[in-house]
Motif scaffolding. Structure first.
Motif, PDB file in Angstrom:
ATOM      1  N   ALA A   1     -19.218   7.500  11.416  1.00  0.00           N
ATOM      2  CA  ALA A   1     -19.342   8.696  10.581  1.00  0.00           C
ATOM      3  C   ALA A   1     -18.051   8.925   9.795  1.00  0.00           C
ATOM      4  O   ALA A   1     -16.992   8.387  10.119  1.00  0.00           O
ATOM      5  N   THR A   2     -18.135   9.764   8.785  1.00  0.00           N
ATOM      6  CA  THR A   2     -16.997  10.077   7.917  1.00  0.00           C
ATOM      7  C   THR A   2     -16.359  11.391   8.340  1.00  0.00           C
ATOM      8  O   THR A   2     -17.062  12.361   8.650  1.00  0.00           O
ATOM      9  N   VAL A   3     -15.034  11.430   8.343  1.00  0.00           N
ATOM     10  CA  VAL A   3     -14.299  12.650   8.651  1.00  0.00           C
ATOM     11  C   VAL A   3     -13.835  13.282   7.349  1.00  0.00           C
ATOM     12  O   VAL A   3     -13.207  12.623   6.514  1.00  0.00           O
ATOM     13  N   ARG A   4     -14.133  14.566   7.187  1.00  0.00           N
ATOM     14  CA  ARG A   4     -13.670  15.314   6.021  1.00  0.00           C
ATOM     15  C   ARG A   4     -12.631  16.341   6.484  1.00  0.00           C
ATOM     16  O   ARG A   4     -12.884  17.103   7.403  1.00  0.00           O
ATOM     17  N   TRP A   5     -11.487  16.348   5.817  1.00  0.00           N
ATOM     18  CA  TRP A   5     -10.375  17.215   6.191  1.00  0.00           C
ATOM     19  C   TRP A   5     -10.327  18.435   5.290  1.00  0.00           C
ATOM     20  O   TRP A   5     -10.515  18.333   4.079  1.00  0.00           O
ATOM     21  N   VAL A   6     -10.029  19.595   5.894  1.00  0.00           N
ATOM     22  CA  VAL A   6      -9.842  20.831   5.142  1.00  0.00           C
ATOM     23  C   VAL A   6      -8.405  21.300   5.343  1.00  0.00           C
ATOM     24  O   VAL A   6      -7.940  21.435   6.484  1.00  0.00           O
ATOM     25  N   ASP A   7      -7.701  21.559   4.248  1.00  0.00           N
ATOM     26  CA  ASP A   7      -6.315  22.008   4.311  1.00  0.00           C
ATOM     27  C   ASP A   7      -6.235  23.534   4.303  1.00  0.00           C
ATOM     28  O   ASP A   7      -7.077  24.209   3.714  1.00  0.00           O
ATOM     29  N   PHE A   8      -5.200  24.058   4.957  1.00  0.00           N
ATOM     30  CA  PHE A   8      -4.889  25.479   4.840  1.00  0.00           C
ATOM     31  C   PHE A   8      -3.761  25.648   3.830  1.00  0.00           C
ATOM     32  O   PHE A   8      -3.106  24.679   3.424  1.00  0.00           O
ATOM     33  N   ASP A   9      -3.542  26.882   3.422  1.00  0.00           N
ATOM     34  CA  ASP A   9      -2.479  27.181   2.469  1.00  0.00           C
ATOM     35  C   ASP A   9      -1.152  27.229   3.218  1.00  0.00           C
ATOM     36  O   ASP A   9      -0.939  28.132   4.024  1.00  0.00           O
ATOM     37  N   PRO A  10      -0.237  26.298   2.980  1.00  0.00           N
ATOM     38  CA  PRO A  10       1.012  26.295   3.746  1.00  0.00           C
ATOM     39  C   PRO A  10       1.890  27.510   3.462  1.00  0.00           C
ATOM     40  O   PRO A  10       2.726  27.876   4.287  1.00  0.00           O
ATOM     41  N   ALA A  11       1.700  28.165   2.323  1.00  0.00           N
ATOM     42  CA  ALA A  11       2.522  29.334   1.999  1.00  0.00           C
ATOM     43  C   ALA A  11       2.119  30.553   2.812  1.00  0.00           C
ATOM     44  O   ALA A  11       2.952  31.413   3.111  1.00  0.00           O
ATOM     45  N   THR A  12       0.845  30.631   3.167  1.00  0.00           N
ATOM     46  CA  THR A  12       0.348  31.807   3.895  1.00  0.00           C
ATOM     47  C   THR A  12      -0.170  31.479   5.281  1.00  0.00           C
ATOM     48  O   THR A  12      -0.317  32.376   6.116  1.00  0.00           O
ATOM     49  N   GLY A  13      -0.482  30.204   5.533  1.00  0.00           N
ATOM     50  CA  GLY A  13      -1.091  29.823   6.799  1.00  0.00           C
ATOM     51  C   GLY A  13      -2.566  30.135   6.865  1.00  0.00           C
ATOM     52  O   GLY A  13      -3.189  29.975   7.916  1.00  0.00           O
ATOM     53  N   LEU A  14      -3.159  30.573   5.745  1.00  0.00           N
ATOM     54  CA  LEU A  14      -4.564  30.969   5.738  1.00  0.00           C
ATOM     55  C   LEU A  14      -5.470  29.782   5.442  1.00  0.00           C
ATOM     56  O   LEU A  14      -5.132  28.901   4.641  1.00  0.00           O
ATOM     57  N   LEU A  15      -6.638  29.782   6.075  1.00  0.00           N
ATOM     58  CA  LEU A  15      -7.645  28.742   5.858  1.00  0.00           C
ATOM     59  C   LEU A  15      -8.761  29.336   5.004  1.00  0.00           C
ATOM     60  O   LEU A  15      -9.556  30.140   5.490  1.00  0.00           O
ATOM     61  N   PRO A  16      -8.852  28.964   3.728  1.00  0.00           N
ATOM     62  CA  PRO A  16      -9.875  29.554   2.854  1.00  0.00           C
ATOM     63  C   PRO A  16     -11.290  29.126   3.261  1.00  0.00           C
ATOM     64  O   PRO A  16     -11.538  27.937   3.500  1.00  0.00           O
ATOM     65  N   VAL A  17     -12.185  30.082   3.328  1.00  0.00           N
ATOM     66  CA  VAL A  17     -13.578  29.762   3.637  1.00  0.00           C
ATOM     67  C   VAL A  17     -14.146  28.836   2.573  1.00  0.00           C
ATOM     68  O   VAL A  17     -14.905  27.905   2.880  1.00  0.00           O
ATOM     69  N   ASP A  18     -13.765  29.054   1.322  1.00  0.00           N
ATOM     70  CA  ASP A  18     -14.272  28.215   0.237  1.00  0.00           C
ATOM     71  C   ASP A  18     -13.855  26.756   0.409  1.00  0.00           C
ATOM     72  O   ASP A  18     -14.589  25.849   0.002  1.00  0.00           O
ATOM     73  N   ALA A  19     -12.689  26.533   1.008  1.00  0.00           N
ATOM     74  CA  ALA A  19     -12.242  25.158   1.230  1.00  0.00           C
ATOM     75  C   ALA A  19     -13.135  24.472   2.268  1.00  0.00           C
ATOM     76  O   ALA A  19     -13.444  23.285   2.145  1.00  0.00           O
ATOM     77  N   VAL A  20     -13.539  25.220   3.294  1.00  0.00           N
ATOM     78  CA  VAL A  20     -14.469  24.666   4.280  1.00  0.00           C
ATOM     79  C   VAL A  20     -15.829  24.446   3.637  1.00  0.00           C
ATOM     80  O   VAL A  20     -16.459  23.384   3.809  1.00  0.00           O
ATOM     81  N   ARG A  21     -16.268  25.417   2.870  1.00  0.00           N
ATOM     82  CA  ARG A  21     -17.571  25.315   2.217  1.00  0.00           C
ATOM     83  C   ARG A  21     -17.633  24.090   1.304  1.00  0.00           C
ATOM     84  O   ARG A  21     -18.664  23.400   1.236  1.00  0.00           O
ATOM     85  N   ALA A  22     -16.527  23.803   0.631  1.00  0.00           N
ATOM     86  CA  ALA A  22     -16.502  22.671  -0.292  1.00  0.00           C
ATOM     87  C   ALA A  22     -16.599  21.327   0.428  1.00  0.00           C
ATOM     88  O   ALA A  22     -16.977  20.319  -0.181  1.00  0.00           O
ATOM     89  N   ALA A  23     -16.254  21.303   1.707  1.00  0.00           N
ATOM     90  CA  ALA A  23     -16.300  20.056   2.478  1.00  0.00           C
ATOM     91  C   ALA A  23     -17.670  19.791   3.081  1.00  0.00           C
ATOM     92  O   ALA A  23     -17.904  18.708   3.631  1.00  0.00           O
TER      93      ALA A  23
END
Length: 410
Positions: free
Chosen positions: A131-153
């Protein structure tokens, strides 16, 4: 009524040594009722579970009571509570079992915010299944994980999303309900690492929308082992490797070998201890319920008080660090658990850790197994210094830490 911190502290023998413990994110100190429950179980007659002898029945009761206690803590069903050696083991075991149904073209989503225990098991299982692994990054300036970034993956081939409920490195709390909603809309399961959230917030697995929720009792005053919760109906569709004569029932089919009864007794005592924290400032355990108040309602009331107290102390810590020249704090003030990750200019994290430790302040340094997060922040494997607040901490503890950091920063 506010927490009676003096009473709470009196229940923790380790605090008599005089150290200020900010190492709770790596494992809390243990109160007397938990230690007694472990010792009493070890010293009493106990055997493998059964129905013939008193020892067998006692073992069965220990397991049943522990499942019930965890279910009250997490707002889940006791028949879906699995016990394991650690959260890491539980996650590896579940990853291997779920991956039996994965193949080429399937996808798994992981985030760089997570502890490696909610990354590597899924990466390894996906690679083994093709299977393929898809990575989602958080914002290093805030430490926040955007929901849209997960949604895009996400895609129609996503089989599972692994996400933390709170970063053990930064304290950041992603919007898990929104993430689970998006993942479920794509047809994916969601595995939530709740290890760092559970000691600091009221948890409802149902409200989070998690298909799987993992945590570690030793982070909330209990013994060292892991817990995994899921709906029994979901677990019934998963078939892990097991010994031929071992039970094929849920959740027993996921528990390899004989369970550590003394550890489970300690976990029940830890949950009861938490449930009693909010009762007139009591720091001792009350069995199961109190009058017509369920243990769940008592846990919710206690955790509200814990959150309020920890938030107050955390503000003192964060404001104090911000006032010290040369101190850099990582992460965001938005909905964090009471966990501060920081560095001091001109001093390595290890040096800060050692100097604070020499002054009786336990605030360790490192990446704390959140290696992807530390790298994404530019900190590498050396990480930074982490200070976490627990209900047994005091304003004086915070002031000791700030004084030690101030001395280093001069």
């Amino acid at each position: 009524m506010p927490l009676d911190v003096t009473k709470i502290r009196s229940e923790f023998p380790a605090l008599a040594e005089g150290a200020a413990h900010f190492d709770g994110p790596g494992g809390s100190q243990v109160p007397l009722p938990v230690a007694r429950a472990v010792a009493d179980t070890l010293c009493g007659g106990i055997s493998n579970r059964g129905s013939v002898t008193a020892a067998e029945r006692r073992a069965g009761s220990v397991v049943t009571e522990a499942r019930s206690a965890v279910a009250d803590l997490l707002d889940c069903r006791p028949e879906g509570v699995i016990f394991a050696r650690s959260m890491t083991q539980a996650t590896y075991d579940m990853a291997r079992a779920l991956a039996k149904e994965w193949g080429e073209g399937d996808e798994v989503v992981v985030t760089r915010l997570d502890h490696d225990a909610n990354i590597r098991p899924w990466v390894t299982a996906a690679e083994a299944a093709g299977a393929t692994v898809r990575w989602v990054d958080f914002d290093p300036a805030t430490g926040l994980l955007p929901v849209d970034a997960v949604r895009a993956a996400l895609s129609p081939r996503t089989r599972l999303v692994a996400v933390t409920a709170a970063s053990n490195l930064l304290g950041t709390r992603p919007d898990v309900p929104a993430i689970t909603e998006a993942a479920h809309a794509a047809g994916a399961l969601v595995y939530v690492d709740g290890v760092h959230l559970t000691p600091h917030a009221t948890v409802s697995v149902a409200d989070l929308g998690a298909d799987f929720y993992a945590c570690s009792p030793y982070k909330f005053f209990g013994p060292h082992h892991g817990v995994l919760s899921a709906a029994p109906e979901l677990l019934d569709t998963v078939h892990p490797d097991k010994l031929l004569p071992a039970a094929d029932l849920v959740p027993e089919r996921f528990e390899l070998g004989t369970l550590p009864y003394e550890t489970l007794a300690g976990t029940t005592a830890a949950v009861d201890f938490i449930a009693a924290l909010g009762e007139s400032g009591q720091g001792g355990p009350q069995p199961g319920g109190s009058g017509d108040r369920s243990r769940r309602s008592r846990l919710v009331a206690s955790m509200r008080q814990v959150e309020a107290y920890e938030e107050e102390l955390f503000a003192r810590l964060v404001d104090g660090l911000a006032a010290i020249s040369g101190v850099t704090r990582y992460g965001s003030p938005e909905r964090p658990t009471p966990t501060a990750l920081f560095s001091v200019a001109g001093h390595s994290p290890q040096e800060v850790y050692e100097r604070l430790g020499a002054a009786g302040v336990n605030a360790p340094a490192g990446s704390f197994y959140a290696i992807e997060a530390a790298r994404h922040l530019g900190l590498g494997a050396t990480g930074a210094v982490r200070a976490g607040i627990s209900p047994y901490n005091t304003p004086e503890d915070v002031d000791r830490l700030l004084a030690g950091v101030s001395e280093l920063a001069r």
